[in-house]
Design an enzyme around this catalytic site. Structure first.
Site, mmCIF file in Angstrom:
data_model
loop_
_atom_site.group_PDB
_atom_site.id
_atom_site.type_symbol
_atom_site.label_atom_id
_atom_site.label_comp_id
_atom_site.label_asym_id
_atom_site.label_seq_id
_atom_site.Cartn_x
_atom_site.Cartn_y
_atom_site.Cartn_z
ATOM 1 N N PRO A 81 71.402 26.991 68.114
ATOM 2 C CG PRO A 81 72.126 28.977 67.126
ATOM 3 C CD PRO A 81 70.954 28.080 67.253
ATOM 4 C CD GLU A 82 72.833 23.159 73.193
ATOM 5 O OE1 GLU A 82 73.580 22.935 74.152
ATOM 6 O OE2 GLU A 82 72.031 22.319 72.749
ATOM 7 N NE ARG A 97 60.976 27.479 62.388
ATOM 8 C CZ ARG A 97 60.950 26.497 63.303
ATOM 9 N NH1 ARG A 97 61.811 25.518 63.233
ATOM 10 N NH2 ARG A 97 60.057 26.501 64.255
ATOM 11 C CG HIS A 148 65.505 32.453 54.301
ATOM 12 N ND1 HIS A 148 64.205 32.581 54.735
ATOM 13 C CD2 HIS A 148 65.505 31.452 53.393
ATOM 14 C CE1 HIS A 148 63.448 31.684 54.129
ATOM 15 N NE2 HIS A 148 64.208 30.982 53.302
#
Ligand SMILES: [Zn+2]
Length: 289
Positions: free
Chosen positions: A2-3, A120, A101
């Site tokens: 994500p930016e 991740r 998660h």
């Protein structure tokens, strides 16, 4: 990863649903995500958050910041796949994945749970007693907050021109969070295309006009991406679980081999500063036009 536009969209969703609500409990399911000098006392610090009101959700560069009325601040780095979801658990298979998660849950008294989900596991959390750039606490330093450059959307042209006095490729400078904060690979490539500047050009070789045009395009591209809800390739979702809609508006990123929308020439991909870099060899010339 994500930016700026993606993190901004997550912040917008959390602002709508979580600000003004009381946090009943902050449940950390993966203590390893807590970093910085307050790591050893996270249980006590987060116990202190219980019963306090979430007063602000902000963004700095690609980090997301939740502030409580006690002054306690939760600073998140989302990593590769970190996201916040507000949706209530419905018990479906997607929910099962989510449960597996979920690394942290903020239970709100009057609203849905805020779940931090990160497949991740590169997401990080720092706990700060206060968030004051003039009096940074050690946790803020540890989170790398004091090393961040000016926000891309607020950057002034005089400052940008100063930052450009470097002998390095412009693409690598745009990725350097210490120089300009918030851009990542997608929006660096898109901004350079919009400005007609080749990613390998040396920063110092850019003309004043090019510098002005590039900064304008950086801001325009970021604003358009924020309005379109960000870009989703695989993981990104906003706080409501929606995908970003900017992907189909990308001009070069991920379009290698496809015709440029402007000139028809195939978009090329190369590796620069260790990152895949997309550009049009005709629209983005290696020297000033
Ligand atoms: Zn072109």
């Amino acid at each position: 990863m994500p930016e700026l536009p993606e993190v901004e969209n997550i912040a917008i969703g959390l602002r709508q649903r979580a600000v003004g609500e009381c946090a009943e409990e902050v449940e950390v399911r993966r203590p390893g995500m807590v970093k910085g000098p307050n790591r050893g006392r996270w249980r006590r610090l987060l116990a202190g958050v219980a019963g306090s009101e979430i007063t602000r959700v902000t963004r700095r560069a690609k980090r997301l910041i939740l502030t409580c009325d006690t002054g306690m601040t939760l600073l998140f780095q989302l990593g590769m796949t970190g996201k916040f979801l507000l949706e209530p658990d419905q018990g479906g298979s997607a929910d099962e994945m989510r449960r597996k998660h979920t690394q942290l849950v903020i239970h709100l008294e009057g609203g849905p749970d805020v779940q931090f989900i990160d497949t991740r596991r590169f997401g990080r959390l720092w706990l700060l007693d206060c968030l004051d750039p003039d009096d940074p606490d050690p946790a803020m330093e540890a989170a790398g907050m004091s090393r961040l450059g000016p926000e891309a959307l607020q950057m002034r042209v005089a400052v940008f021109r100063r930052v450009l006095q470097a002998d390095r490729p412009i693409k690598s400078l745009l990725l350097d969070q210490g120089r300009i904060a918030g851009l990542g690979n997608i929006y660096a490539d898109e901004s350079l295309f919009a400005a007609g500047i080749h990613p390998m050009r040396r920063c110092r070789g850019l003309t004043d006009d090019e510098a002005l045009r590039l900064l304008r395009e950086i801001k325009a591209v970021l604003r358009r991406a924020i309005r379109a809800g960000g870009t989703t390739f695989s993981d990104f979702r906003n706080a409501y679980g929606d995908m970003g809609r900017f992907r189909r508006r990308l001009k070069v990123y991920g379009r290698q081999g496809q015709p440029c929308h402007v000139c028809g020439c195939p978009v090329e991909k190369t590796v620069l500063a260790g990152r895949g870099t997309h550009f049009c060899p005709q629209c983005q010339t290696p020297a000033p036009k």
